[in-house]
Design a protein around this motif. Structure first.
Motif, PDB file in Angstrom:
ATOM      1  N   TRP A 236       0.839  -1.192   0.000  1.00  0.00           N
ATOM      2  CA  TRP A 236       0.000   0.000   0.000  1.00  0.00           C
ATOM      3  C   TRP A 236       0.876   1.244   0.000  1.00  0.00           C
ATOM      4  CZ3 TRP A 236      -5.538  -0.183   0.795  1.00  0.00           C
ATOM      5  CH2 TRP A 236      -6.042  -1.484   0.884  1.00  0.00           C
ATOM      6  N   ILE A 237       0.289   2.368  -0.417  1.00  0.00           N
ATOM      7  CA  ILE A 237       1.044   3.619  -0.475  1.00  0.00           C
ATOM      8  C   ILE A 237       0.145   4.768  -0.052  1.00  0.00           C
ATOM      9  CG2 ILE A 237       0.497   4.163  -2.892  1.00  0.00           C
ATOM     10  CD1 ILE A 237       3.431   5.102  -3.178  1.00  0.00           C
ATOM     11  N   GLN A 238       0.755   5.815   0.526  1.00  0.00           N
ATOM     12  CA  GLN A 238       0.021   7.019   0.891  1.00  0.00           C
ATOM     13  C   GLN A 238       0.980   8.206   0.863  1.00  0.00           C
ATOM     14  OE1 GLN A 238      -2.249   6.631   4.489  1.00  0.00           O
ATOM     15  NE2 GLN A 238      -3.363   8.543   4.183  1.00  0.00           N
ATOM     16  N   ASP A 239       0.428   9.368   0.552  1.00  0.00           N
ATOM     17  CA  ASP A 239       1.191  10.608   0.631  1.00  0.00           C
ATOM     18  C   ASP A 239       1.618  10.805   2.087  1.00  0.00           C
ATOM     19  OD1 ASP A 239       2.002  13.326   0.821  1.00  0.00           O
ATOM     20  OD2 ASP A 239       0.771  13.851  -0.918  1.00  0.00           O
ATOM     21  N   LEU A 274      -1.451  -0.997  -4.140  1.00  0.00           N
ATOM     22  CA  LEU A 274      -0.788  -1.066  -5.431  1.00  0.00           C
ATOM     23  C   LEU A 274      -1.020  -2.444  -6.043  1.00  0.00           C
ATOM     24  CD1 LEU A 274       2.590   0.661  -4.523  1.00  0.00           C
ATOM     25  CD2 LEU A 274       0.534   1.692  -5.507  1.00  0.00           C
ATOM     26  N   ARG A 275      -1.235  -2.460  -7.349  1.00  0.00           N
ATOM     27  CA  ARG A 275      -1.430  -3.721  -8.061  1.00  0.00           C
ATOM     28  C   ARG A 275      -0.157  -4.113  -8.801  1.00  0.00           C
ATOM     29  NH1 ARG A 275      -5.942  -1.952  -5.403  1.00  0.00           N
ATOM     30  NH2 ARG A 275      -7.722  -3.313  -5.809  1.00  0.00           N
ATOM     31  N   ARG A 276      -0.154  -5.346  -9.278  1.00  0.00           N
ATOM     32  CA  ARG A 276       0.975  -5.863 -10.036  1.00  0.00           C
ATOM     33  C   ARG A 276       0.468  -6.722 -11.182  1.00  0.00           C
ATOM     34  NH1 ARG A 276       5.065  -9.635  -8.011  1.00  0.00           N
ATOM     35  NH2 ARG A 276       5.123 -10.099 -10.227  1.00  0.00           N
ATOM     36  N   PRO A 277       1.305  -6.917 -12.208  1.00  0.00           N
ATOM     37  CA  PRO A 277       0.941  -7.900 -13.229  1.00  0.00           C
ATOM     38  C   PRO A 277       0.870  -9.284 -12.585  1.00  0.00           C
ATOM     39  CG  PRO A 277       2.748  -6.502 -13.982  1.00  0.00           C
ATOM     40  CD  PRO A 277       2.565  -6.224 -12.522  1.00  0.00           C
ATOM     41  N   PRO A 278      -0.118 -10.080 -12.937  1.00  0.00           N
ATOM     42  CA  PRO A 278      -0.218 -11.425 -12.353  1.00  0.00           C
ATOM     43  C   PRO A 278       0.935 -12.301 -12.824  1.00  0.00           C
ATOM     44  CG  PRO A 278      -1.827 -11.130 -14.114  1.00  0.00           C
ATOM     45  CD  PRO A 278      -1.203  -9.792 -13.889  1.00  0.00           C
ATOM     46  N   PRO A 279       1.231 -13.360 -12.042  1.00  0.00           N
ATOM     47  CA  PRO A 279       0.461 -13.869 -10.896  1.00  0.00           C
ATOM     48  C   PRO A 279       0.885 -13.210  -9.586  1.00  0.00           C
ATOM     49  CG  PRO A 279       2.227 -15.386 -11.408  1.00  0.00           C
ATOM     50  CD  PRO A 279       2.307 -14.302 -12.449  1.00  0.00           C
ATOM     51  N   TYR A 280      -0.027 -13.214  -8.622  1.00  0.00           N
ATOM     52  CA  TYR A 280       0.257 -12.741  -7.273  1.00  0.00           C
ATOM     53  C   TYR A 280       0.835 -13.870  -6.434  1.00  0.00           C
ATOM     54  CZ  TYR A 280      -2.148  -8.188  -7.410  1.00  0.00           C
ATOM     55  OH  TYR A 280      -2.509  -6.892  -7.672  1.00  0.00           O
ATOM     56  N   TRP A 291      10.735   6.559 -11.143  1.00  0.00           N
ATOM     57  CA  TRP A 291      10.164   7.540 -12.057  1.00  0.00           C
ATOM     58  C   TRP A 291      11.086   7.758 -13.245  1.00  0.00           C
ATOM     59  CZ3 TRP A 291       9.360   7.524  -6.920  1.00  0.00           C
ATOM     60  CH2 TRP A 291       8.068   7.778  -6.443  1.00  0.00           C
ATOM     61  N   ASP A 292      10.492   7.952 -14.431  1.00  0.00           N
ATOM     62  CA  ASP A 292      11.290   8.318 -15.600  1.00  0.00           C
ATOM     63  C   ASP A 292      11.443   9.839 -15.630  1.00  0.00           C
ATOM     64  OD1 ASP A 292       9.010   9.466 -16.718  1.00  0.00           O
ATOM     65  OD2 ASP A 292       8.620   7.823 -18.101  1.00  0.00           O
ATOM     66  N   PRO A 293      12.222  10.399 -16.587  1.00  0.00           N
ATOM     67  CA  PRO A 293      12.454  11.849 -16.596  1.00  0.00           C
ATOM     68  C   PRO A 293      11.192  12.677 -16.802  1.00  0.00           C
ATOM     69  CG  PRO A 293      14.062  10.721 -17.976  1.00  0.00           C
ATOM     70  CD  PRO A 293      13.034   9.710 -17.609  1.00  0.00           C
ATOM     71  N   ASP A 294      10.144  12.074 -17.341  1.00  0.00           N
ATOM     72  CA  ASP A 294       8.894  12.801 -17.568  1.00  0.00           C
ATOM     73  C   ASP A 294       7.965  12.756 -16.356  1.00  0.00           C
ATOM     74  OD1 ASP A 294       9.721  13.313 -20.222  1.00  0.00           O
ATOM     75  OD2 ASP A 294       9.021  11.321 -20.829  1.00  0.00           O
ATOM     76  N   GLY A 295       8.394  12.134 -15.280  1.00  0.00           N
ATOM     77  CA  GLY A 295       7.585  12.055 -14.075  1.00  0.00           C
ATOM     78  C   GLY A 295       6.622  10.893 -14.044  1.00  0.00           C
ATOM     79  N   GLN A 296       6.671  10.013 -15.058  1.00  0.00           N
ATOM     80  CA  GLN A 296       5.802   8.832 -15.044  1.00  0.00           C
ATOM     81  C   GLN A 296       6.294   7.847 -13.988  1.00  0.00           C
ATOM     82  OE1 GLN A 296       2.828   7.874 -16.579  1.00  0.00           O
ATOM     83  NE2 GLN A 296       3.082   6.210 -15.088  1.00  0.00           N
ATOM     84  N   MET A 297       5.391   7.295 -13.243  1.00  0.00           N
ATOM     85  CA  MET A 297       5.688   6.409 -12.123  1.00  0.00           C
ATOM     86  C   MET A 297       5.595   4.943 -12.560  1.00  0.00           C
ATOM     87  SD  MET A 297       3.737   6.534  -8.440  1.00  0.00           S
ATOM     88  CE  MET A 297       2.168   6.653  -9.324  1.00  0.00           C
ATOM     89  N   VAL A 314      -2.138   6.518 -10.964  1.00  0.00           N
ATOM     90  CA  VAL A 314      -2.345   7.191  -9.685  1.00  0.00           C
ATOM     91  C   VAL A 314      -3.435   6.536  -8.847  1.00  0.00           C
ATOM     92  CG1 VAL A 314      -1.503   9.393 -10.554  1.00  0.00           C
ATOM     93  CG2 VAL A 314      -3.929   8.843 -10.747  1.00  0.00           C
ATOM     94  N   ASP A 315      -4.191   5.613  -9.419  1.00  0.00           N
ATOM     95  CA  ASP A 315      -5.158   4.846  -8.633  1.00  0.00           C
ATOM     96  C   ASP A 315      -4.585   3.508  -8.169  1.00  0.00           C
ATOM     97  OD1 ASP A 315      -5.044   3.533 -11.037  1.00  0.00           O
ATOM     98  OD2 ASP A 315      -7.183   3.694 -11.502  1.00  0.00           O
ATOM     99  N   GLY A 316      -3.297   3.286  -8.423  1.00  0.00           N
ATOM    100  CA  GLY A 316      -2.637   2.068  -7.984  1.00  0.00           C
ATOM    101  C   GLY A 316      -2.669   0.927  -8.972  1.00  0.00           C
ATOM    102  N   LEU A 317      -3.397   1.083 -10.090  1.00  0.00           N
ATOM    103  CA  LEU A 317      -3.464   0.021 -11.088  1.00  0.00           C
ATOM    104  C   LEU A 317      -2.160  -0.061 -11.879  1.00  0.00           C
ATOM    105  CD1 LEU A 317      -7.104   0.450 -12.439  1.00  0.00           C
ATOM    106  CD2 LEU A 317      -6.261  -1.168 -10.707  1.00  0.00           C
ATOM    107  N   ALA A 318      -1.802  -1.265 -12.261  1.00  0.00           N
ATOM    108  CA  ALA A 318      -0.542  -1.500 -12.970  1.00  0.00           C
ATOM    109  C   ALA A 318      -0.812  -1.913 -14.404  1.00  0.00           C
ATOM    110  CB  ALA A 318       0.261  -2.586 -12.259  1.00  0.00           C
ATOM    111  N   GLY A 319       0.127  -1.554 -15.278  1.00  0.00           N
ATOM    112  CA  GLY A 319       0.057  -1.989 -16.669  1.00  0.00           C
ATOM    113  C   GLY A 319       0.686  -3.353 -16.853  1.00  0.00           C
ATOM    114  N   LEU A 320       1.051  -3.655 -18.087  1.00  0.00           N
ATOM    115  CA  LEU A 320       1.680  -4.932 -18.409  1.00  0.00           C
ATOM    116  C   LEU A 320       3.124  -4.960 -17.938  1.00  0.00           C
ATOM    117  CD1 LEU A 320       0.360  -5.389 -22.066  1.00  0.00           C
ATOM    118  CD2 LEU A 320      -0.550  -6.432 -19.965  1.00  0.00           C
TER     119      LEU A 320
END
Length: 480
Positions: A236-239, A274-280, A291-297, A314-320
């Motif tokens: 989990w994460i929080q400011d 925070l989510r992750r690509p499966p499997p869990y 973070w990359d230079p453009d601020g993408q997390m 920013v909602d904690g969902l993860a891509g591939l």
């Protein structure tokens, strides 16, 4: 007469029963509960005493071939070394130095202590483990320290809190102490989690485990383990600013960021899983953000037996999983430089948060950050667990700051913190941060950073070192 004979029989049988219990209790095959349950409970010495350290050997045998990164890290495993000195004293328990570490390790020396040794991190009369340090947003020569609180009174703890306070050094820089009594961070509980079978015990968990407090490019965050909505135990994460009395002129920063057309980091106001690509895995641990230079997390989930990382929203969902794009080069480099775990009771896992570094000196007028000279770095650890005792050897890994983020370099020798008494003394690195006030995610070779760690489940400590010292003896992937 019968009473006398009965007493003699009792006196004879009772020692035999105690002897039989002791033999069974310490048998390597004995286990009151599966280690998956105790593995959930991070580095709490009283729990080690209750459940026994045989479980740590069991889990390393059963899981190291599948997801080594999710075996217990130095900051959340059961070491079997008790805070109340139920083992021998530190001097007698660690009297085997072995080969000179100067020949086998990269030795790190403090930039501020007179003898170059590490310094203590003290929470007053409160016991704490797994330390973090970040610069205070307003005060010079002041830092915020954060760590897991624990109590020797709880035989099987279920309630966990993170302690925090403002801290300053003593006169000789040998200890970083709270200015006022530490307070618990108001982190909300996260429900029961999907804990089934042997893991049902983990549903009793209330509160955060094994937190990492760190800066992103602009804002500080706290990342912690707690019961999951997706699996049994997740991340989990929080400011961090929401949880403490934080006032750093962020309004002015927001105005400047808006003027520059950049979005101010104001997400994760509530604890977010925070989510992750499966499997869990049933127990997810040791993730870090970058973070990359453009601020993408992005989130980095595994380093061994193979890397796994993905874009994070920013909602904690993860891509591939993006790691396969760099897998061919990464595997060649990691095969060359990564430490090789033994077949039994050894593993490789992630350890700290990440930082960004430009590989030249801030004091050099010609030093300008670019994709060619700026990298993301983190620390991972090679863990061994033998004779009911854990030992951790930390290594640095650098990878490039743009997708697909291939590995750039790996330490060819582990790090040795000056002041570590012996090779088999348990130092486990938990987090790192830049030392200077106002410095957040990015730094240079001549900047100083804190490397924070625990010692034998007894102490919290840190060492302030030049960033360049961490990067001595790198093996570079392009040389493979």
């Amino acid at each position: 007469m019968l009473v006398r004979e009965f007493r003699r029989l009792v006196l004879l049988i009772l020692p035999l029963l105690l002897l039989l219990y002791t033999v069974v209790r310490y048998s390597r095959n004995w286990s009151p509960i599966s280690y998956n349950v105790t593995d959930w409970i991070q580095r709490i010495p009283s729990v080690s005493h209750v459940f026994g350290t045989q479980h740590e050997q069991h889990v390393l045998d059963s899981h190291s071939d599948s997801r080594n990164n999710n075996t217990t890290s130095g900051n959340n495993g059961l070491s079997g070394v008790l805070l109340n000195n139920e083992i021998e004293s530190s001097e007698s328990a660690h009297d085997s130095f072995g080969p000179d570490p100067k020949n086998t390790h990269i030795e790190l020396f403090s930039t501020s202590t007179l003898d170059g040794r590490y310094f203590r991190v003290s929470f007053g009369d409160r016991l704490a483990i797994n330390p973090n340090i970040i610069p205070h947003p307003l005060l010079e020569d002041t830092w915020i320290i954060i760590a897991n609180h624990y109590s020797l009174d709880n035989t099987i703890p279920t309630d966990f809190v993170e302690l925090a306070c403002d801290a300053v050094f003593n006169e000789d820089n040998t200890e970083l102490n709270c200015l006022f009594p530490p307070i618990p961070l108001p982190i909300a509980a996260t429900g029961l989690g999907k804990c089934e079978g042997e893991l049902q015990y983990a549903s009793l968990n209330v509160g955060p485990h094994d937190a990492r407090v760190f800066y992103g490019p602009r804002s500080p965050f706290i990342m912690y383990g707690s019961n999951s909505q997706e699996t049994c135990f997740g991340q989990w994460i929080q400011d961090f600013r929401v949880l403490v009395n934080w006032d750093s002129g962020d309004d002015l920063e927001a105005i400047n960021a808006n003027l520059e057309g950049q979005e101010q980091e104001n997400f994760f106001q509530l604890g977010t899983e925070l989510r992750r690509p499966p499997p869990y895995s049933p127990m997810e641990k040791n993730w870090f953000l970058f973070w990359d230079p453009d601020g993408q997390m992005y989130a980095h989930y595994d380093i061994a037996p193979k890397r796994v990382f993905a874009k994070l929203e920013v909602d904690g969902l993860a891509g591939l999983d993006l790691a396969p794009s760099a897998a061919i080069d990464d595997e060649r480099c990691m095969e060359m430089y990564m430490p090789k775990p033994g077949p039994v009771h050894e593993s490789i896992h992630q350890s700290t948060n990440s930082l960004s570094i430009t590989m030249c000196r801030r004091s050099d007028p010609s030093c300008s950050p670019s994709d060619a000279n700026t990298f993301i770095f983190t620390i991972f650890q090679h863990k061994t667990f033998h004779d009911f005792h854990s030992v951790y050897e930390p290594y640095v890994m650098l990878f490039r700051r743009r997708t697909p983020f291939p590995v750039y370099g790996i330490s060819q020798k582990p790090l040795w913190i000056h002041g570590r008494d012996a090779r088999n003394q348990m130092f486990y690195v938990t987090s790192m941060s830049w030392k200077a006030r106002g410095q957040k995610y990015h730094g240079y070779l001549d900047d100083t950073l804190f490397l924070n760690f625990g010692i034998e489940d007894r102490e919290t400590a840190s060492i302030d070192v030049l960033a360049s010292d961490l990067l001595v003896g790198l093996g570079y992937c392009h040389e493979t």
